[in-house]
Design an enzyme around this catalytic site. Sequence first.
Site, mmCIF file in Angstrom:
data_model
loop_
_atom_site.group_PDB
_atom_site.id
_atom_site.type_symbol
_atom_site.label_atom_id
_atom_site.label_comp_id
_atom_site.label_asym_id
_atom_site.label_seq_id
_atom_site.Cartn_x
_atom_site.Cartn_y
_atom_site.Cartn_z
ATOM 1 C CG ASP A 248 56.857 22.572 53.095
ATOM 2 O OD1 ASP A 248 57.179 23.502 52.332
ATOM 3 O OD2 ASP A 248 57.376 22.419 54.211
ATOM 4 C CE LYS B 155 59.334 27.229 54.554
ATOM 5 N NZ LYS B 155 59.841 26.577 53.333
ATOM 6 C CG ASP C 136 62.119 28.817 51.581
ATOM 7 O OD1 ASP C 136 63.258 29.235 51.316
ATOM 8 O OD2 ASP C 136 61.905 27.760 52.204
ATOM 9 C CG LEU C 137 60.955 31.016 45.247
ATOM 10 C CD1 LEU C 137 60.593 31.823 43.999
ATOM 11 C CD2 LEU C 137 60.376 29.609 45.150
ATOM 12 C CE LYS C 138 66.156 27.048 51.579
ATOM 13 N NZ LYS C 138 64.739 26.645 51.526
ATOM 14 C CG LEU C 139 66.354 33.643 43.413
ATOM 15 C CD1 LEU C 139 65.131 33.353 44.253
ATOM 16 C CD2 LEU C 139 66.208 34.971 42.701
ATOM 17 C CG ASP D 175 72.206 32.185 38.243
ATOM 18 O OD1 ASP D 175 73.317 32.429 37.706
ATOM 19 O OD2 ASP D 175 71.332 31.496 37.704
ATOM 20 C CB ILE D 176 75.886 35.581 37.658
ATOM 21 C CG1 ILE D 176 74.786 35.678 36.600
ATOM 22 C CG2 ILE D 176 76.820 34.407 37.370
ATOM 23 C CD1 ILE D 176 75.308 36.031 35.203
ATOM 24 N N PRO D 177 75.153 37.772 39.926
ATOM 25 C CG PRO D 177 76.735 39.114 41.024
ATOM 26 C CD PRO D 177 76.614 37.893 40.152
ATOM 27 C CG ASN D 178 72.607 41.113 34.909
ATOM 28 O OD1 ASN D 178 72.132 42.211 35.223
ATOM 29 N ND2 ASN D 178 72.379 40.545 33.737
ATOM 30 C CB THR D 179 70.945 35.708 36.735
ATOM 31 O OG1 THR D 179 71.714 35.693 35.540
ATOM 32 C CG2 THR D 179 69.788 34.752 36.592
ATOM 33 C CB THR E 158 69.722 22.737 58.881
ATOM 34 O OG1 THR E 158 68.576 22.694 58.043
ATOM 35 C CG2 THR E 158 69.716 24.025 59.654
ATOM 36 C CD GLN F 102 63.688 20.491 60.339
ATOM 37 O OE1 GLN F 102 64.915 20.635 60.334
ATOM 38 N NE2 GLN F 102 62.900 21.244 59.609
ATOM 39 N NE ARG G 205 57.914 17.741 58.272
ATOM 40 C CZ ARG G 205 59.127 17.206 58.148
ATOM 41 N NH1 ARG G 205 59.242 15.965 57.754
ATOM 42 N NH2 ARG G 205 60.198 17.932 58.410
HETATM 43 O O1 C5P Z 1 57.732 20.365 58.617
HETATM 44 P P1 C5P Z 1 58.829 21.217 59.222
HETATM 45 O O2 C5P Z 1 58.362 22.008 60.423
HETATM 46 O O3 C5P Z 1 60.098 20.459 59.460
HETATM 47 O O4 C5P Z 1 59.092 22.295 58.066
HETATM 48 C C1 C5P Z 1 60.127 23.219 58.131
HETATM 49 C C2 C5P Z 1 60.155 24.045 56.889
HETATM 50 O O5 C5P Z 1 61.308 24.870 56.931
HETATM 51 C C3 C5P Z 1 60.250 23.252 55.594
HETATM 52 O O6 C5P Z 1 59.545 23.998 54.598
HETATM 53 C C4 C5P Z 1 61.722 23.229 55.311
HETATM 54 O O7 C5P Z 1 62.012 23.126 53.937
HETATM 55 C C5 C5P Z 1 62.145 24.596 55.829
HETATM 56 N N1 C5P Z 1 63.554 24.723 56.169
HETATM 57 C C6 C5P Z 1 64.185 23.936 57.120
HETATM 58 N N2 C5P Z 1 65.498 24.110 57.410
HETATM 59 C C7 C5P Z 1 66.205 25.062 56.774
HETATM 60 C C8 C5P Z 1 65.596 25.867 55.818
HETATM 61 C C9 C5P Z 1 64.256 25.677 55.547
HETATM 62 O O8 C5P Z 1 63.540 23.083 57.715
HETATM 63 N N3 C5P Z 1 67.465 25.236 57.093
#
Ligand code: C5P
Length: 232
Positions: free
Chosen positions: A10, A32, A59-62, A64-68, A119, A190, A211
């Site tokens: 990150d 990641k 990790d881009l978490k798409l 949108d509509i299915p075609n896109t 989360t 977290q 982290r």
């Molecule tokens: O620094 P840390 O260990 O908390 O990083 C966790 C990584 O996982 C971050 O990139 C965070 O965006 C990602 N993530 C998360 N919880 C989710 C989905 C992704 O912490 N539910």
Amino acid sequence: MGKDVIVACDFSSREEVISFLGKFPGKKPFVKIGMELYYALGPQIVREIKERGHRIFLDLKLHDIPNTVKKSMRVLSELDVDMTNLHAAGTRAMMEAALEGLTRPDGSRPILIAVTQLTSTDQTRMQSELLIDRPIDEVVLHYAENARLAGLDGVVCSPLEAEKVHGRCGADFVTVTPGIRFDLGSAGDQKRIMTPAQAKAAGADYIVVGRPITAAADPVQAYERCLAEFLD
Ligand code: C5P
């Protein structure tokens, strides 16, 4: 599916991420790449890290509509990443379209996993803002089941959910779990956390660690500790 530690890179600049990866001579952690780095630097940073020999979870978490989503996944499939993801809330039709788009002409494709409920979304907000009345655990498992029925490989979930997801969707259904800390007193932002050893005992397939490795005084030692606790 292999078990492994995925390091969440990150960062928002090329200098930071390349200097970070340079601390691991001879080792090639699974990394990641999230929205921050991708939106800052685009596909070139994915190619560069791939060329350095790392496996990549994009990790881009798409959503949108299915075609896109299908057409976007087709573009991402050319980046040769090893894992990518989308939101299960996009429905089974969207997930099926994503799989189609992601599958390369030779039939190969990256592992595709779904985000169920973020989360950061709790029961109260899910009810009051999304108007979903069921218990959040039930929603997570139901979305995981939808992902499985659409043909996806697994889900991102809290380590505390990994066992239940395997119970519902099968032992081969991949669980990728962030929220990992060496010391349960150092959660930061977290909320639901486990140590690498606890995540292993809970049956997680991949742990995503940011982290505790990136901000450690000795990131290589922290990475080795994760590997030892999670894999041995
Ligand atoms: O620094 P840390 O260990 O908390 O990083 C966790 C990584 O996982 C971050 O990139 C965070 O965006 C990602 N993530 C998360 N919880 C989710 C989905 C992704 O912490 N539910």
